[in-house]
Design an enzyme around this catalytic site. Structure first.
Site, short mmCIF file in Angstrom:
data_model
loop_
_atom_site.label_atom_id
_atom_site.label_comp_id
_atom_site.label_asym_id
_atom_site.label_seq_id
_atom_site.Cartn_x
_atom_site.Cartn_y
_atom_site.Cartn_z
N SER A 13 -2.08 44.65 -20.81
CA SER A 13 -1.73 43.24 -20.59
C SER A 13 -2.70 42.32 -21.34
CB SER A 13 -1.70 42.90 -19.09
OG SER A 13 -2.99 42.89 -18.54
N ASN A 14 -3.95 42.70 -21.48
CA ASN A 14 -4.86 41.88 -22.29
C ASN A 14 -4.45 41.91 -23.76
OD1 ASN A 14 -7.27 40.52 -20.91
ND2 ASN A 14 -7.17 42.51 -19.88
N ASN A 103 -15.64 43.31 -25.99
CA ASN A 103 -15.02 43.95 -24.82
C ASN A 103 -14.78 42.89 -23.74
OD1 ASN A 103 -14.16 46.12 -23.09
ND2 ASN A 103 -16.12 45.96 -22.01
N HIS A 105 -14.54 42.66 -19.60
CA HIS A 105 -14.89 43.44 -18.41
C HIS A 105 -14.55 42.62 -17.17
CE1 HIS A 105 -16.99 46.45 -16.07
NE2 HIS A 105 -17.52 45.45 -15.38
N SER A 132 -15.87 38.81 -17.88
CA SER A 132 -16.83 38.50 -18.93
C SER A 132 -16.33 39.08 -20.25
CB SER A 132 -18.18 39.17 -18.63
OG SER A 132 -18.64 38.87 -17.34
N ASP A 141 -21.48 48.16 -20.78
CA ASP A 141 -21.20 46.85 -20.19
C ASP A 141 -22.45 45.95 -20.20
OD1 ASP A 141 -18.58 47.68 -19.64
OD2 ASP A 141 -19.14 48.48 -17.68
N GLU A 170 -8.66 36.68 -17.28
CA GLU A 170 -8.89 37.52 -18.47
C GLU A 170 -7.94 37.11 -19.59
OE1 GLU A 170 -9.24 41.80 -17.97
OE2 GLU A 170 -9.63 41.57 -15.84
#
Ligand code: GAR
Length: 211
Positions: A13-14, A103, A105, A132, A141, A170
């Protein structure tokens, strides 16, 4: 035109929010470490080249990462976006693409690295949770944070309801950050995220001071 590659492992979905954002660049490829990642079909439906590199076919993490780096490198990307890519990357991979490897997270780092972040947040009793976007470095991370979006934890929240609220943020946050990098306004300088130029900040979005 700048080029970016998206790495996924699942739903994607991102990835969809990135592909729908009209970013100032071309998505050169979507690469998954799982053949059953649902996001692959969506990418293909957009005419984007997809590749599967199944990590289970490699004897070591290093071997998988060299194959992945070779495939990513073949597309000569200016930006690599990890979007729900659930593999820990080796130092070699990260160093090769440092400064253009991002990335997302699902927590307000440095709180709750790793997995099950919404359960971790509920167990800790925090009142604010969120997501983030950070530059990827060899620390899991732990790379320099670029921007964060916060959501309140509400009475009666469970993992699913809190996760949905975070995911909506996000989808807003990641395309914004990707755009800054593709526009040449975001850099990794001496281990910190540096933004150049004016940034419109709205809602609970937190970004670095600009120069
Ligand atoms: C997202 O919540 C993303 O932040 C998270 O996995 C989910 C993937 O969803 N990533 C991580 O936990 C990385 N450590 P998506 O496939 O629908 O984008």
């Amino acid at each position: 035109m700048k080029r970016y590659v998206i790495l996924i492992s699942g739903r994607g979905s991102n990835m969809e929010s990135l592909l729908d954002a009209g970013l100032p660049g071309a998505c050169a490829a979507v690469i998954s470490n799982r053949a059953d990642a649902a996001g692959l079909a969506f990418a293909a439906s957009r005419g984007i080249v997809t590749h599967v590199i199944d990590h289970r076919g490699f004897a070591s993490r290093e071997d998988f990462d060299s194959a992945l780096a070779a495939e990513v490198g073949r597309h000569a990307p200016d930006l690599i976006l990890l979007a729900g890519f659930m593999r820990i990357l080796t130092d070699g991979f990260v160093r090769r693409f440092e400064g253009r490897l991002l990335n997302i997270h699902p927590s307000l780092l440095p709180a709750f690295p790793g997995i099950k972040t919404h359960a971790q947040a509920l167990a800790a009793g925090v009142r604010l949770h969120g997501c983030s976007v950070h530059f990827v470095t060899p620390a899991l991370d732990g790379g320099p944070i670029i921007a964060q979006a916060a959501v309140p934890v509400q009475a009666g929240d469970d993992e699913a309801s809190l996760g949905r609220r975070v995911l909506a943020e996000e989808h807003r946050l990641y395309p914004r950050v990707a755009r800054w990098l593709l526009e040449g306004r975001l850099h990794l300088v001496a281990g910190r995220a540096q933004l150049v130029g004016e940034i419109a900040v709205g809602g609970a979005l937190h970004v670095p001071q600009t120069e």
